[in-house]
Design an enzyme around this catalytic site. Structure first.
Site, mmCIF file in Angstrom:
data_model
loop_
_atom_site.group_PDB
_atom_site.id
_atom_site.type_symbol
_atom_site.label_atom_id
_atom_site.label_comp_id
_atom_site.label_asym_id
_atom_site.label_seq_id
_atom_site.Cartn_x
_atom_site.Cartn_y
_atom_site.Cartn_z
ATOM 1 N N ASP A 64 150.284 63.463 -0.381
ATOM 2 C CA ASP A 64 151.166 63.255 -1.529
ATOM 3 C C ASP A 64 151.352 61.755 -1.745
ATOM 4 O OD1 ASP A 64 152.903 62.838 0.643
ATOM 5 O OD2 ASP A 64 154.624 63.689 -0.407
ATOM 6 N N TYR A 66 152.596 57.819 -2.258
ATOM 7 C CA TYR A 66 153.518 56.910 -1.578
ATOM 8 C C TYR A 66 154.888 57.033 -2.232
ATOM 9 C CZ TYR A 66 149.287 54.710 0.327
ATOM 10 O OH TYR A 66 148.107 54.475 0.972
ATOM 11 N N PHE A 77 145.738 57.057 -1.333
ATOM 12 C CA PHE A 77 145.534 55.894 -0.462
ATOM 13 C C PHE A 77 145.684 54.540 -1.169
ATOM 14 C CE2 PHE A 77 143.219 59.236 1.881
ATOM 15 C CZ PHE A 77 143.873 59.153 3.107
ATOM 16 N N HIS A 186 142.470 61.849 10.526
ATOM 17 C CA HIS A 186 143.111 61.052 9.478
ATOM 18 C C HIS A 186 143.133 59.573 9.891
ATOM 19 C CE1 HIS A 186 146.226 59.712 6.644
ATOM 20 N NE2 HIS A 186 145.897 60.776 5.930
#
Length: 224
Positions: A64, A66, A77, A186
């Site tokens: 989701d 920032y 990202f 991740h």
């Protein structure tokens, strides 16, 4: 929510008529009217605006947006210029440096990737300020699954970069034999050392694209 106007519209149009989407739309509209929500509403569908379906070469899946001010702008990202590079993106840059020799830039603005065909999709497209995952479970997941399904139907080589367990849960949807699925932990500081570093996804992606006669991605983000 700004309207989708490019070739994504026929791919996702059916979703707008489904009951879940009406509920989602109502929820999101109410959230923006009562709370601080990111990204700005005109940026919610930026991943689709910047990367038309017909131009998708790579799909990178995030979770989701920032949730601090002036960061999120609709690409997973990526942060707007003027922000510190977030920790996960710092690790993505480290892997790019190790894998392809890219220098580490002074910003985390990834629009250059999106414009080359890297679909930078979060599974949830909005978030309440300072509350990670606050808009999870309200219907975005079903909508972004429809986006992933549309990519899966594309009859040409496409690369998926699936980092971490939530992204890898989408693998059963990815049934196209022409597509390449790359998996790794991740890139967050908690898990990058478990195999994200050294995964060489960026060179593997470009090798696959070139082997299939497709122009590779220039992964170097320039300094601002």
């Amino acid at each position: 929510m700004s309207e989708i106007s490019n070739d994504w519209l026929p791919a996702v149009n059916a979703e707008f008529k489904k009951p879940y989407y009406k509920d989602l739309y109502k929820f999101v509209k109410e959230e923006y009217s009562k709370n601080v929500v990111f990204p700005p509403s005109e940026d919610i569908f930026n991943a689709l605006h910047l990367t038309p379906l017909s131009e998708v070469k790579v799909l990178i899946l995030g979770q989701d947006p920032y949730h601090n001010y002036n960061q999120a702008h609709g690409l997973c990202f990526s942060v707007l210029p003027g922000n510190d590079t977030p920790p996960s993106l710092v690790n993505i840059y480290k892997e790019l440096q190790d894998d392809l020799g890219c220098y580490i830039p002074n910003n985390g603005y990834l629009v250059k990737w999106a414009k080359q065909g890297v679909l930078m999709l979060n599974t949830v497209l909005t978030v309440r300020a300072h509350q990670a995952n606050s808009h999870a479970g309200h219907g975005w997941e079903q909508f972004t699954d429809a986006i992933i399904e549309a990519v899966n139907k594309e009859d040409r080589p496409i690369v998926y970069m699936l980092w971490g367990a939530p992204a890898q849960r989408k693998i059963p949807m990815l049934t196209n034999p022409k597509h390449l699925i790359l998996k790794a932990p991740h890139p967050s500081p908690l898990s990058a050392y478990r195999g994200f570093f050294g995964c060489k996804h960026f060179s593997k992606c470009n090798e696959f694209l070139e082997k299939n006669g497709i122009k590779p991605i220039d992964w170097q983000i320039e300094n601002i």
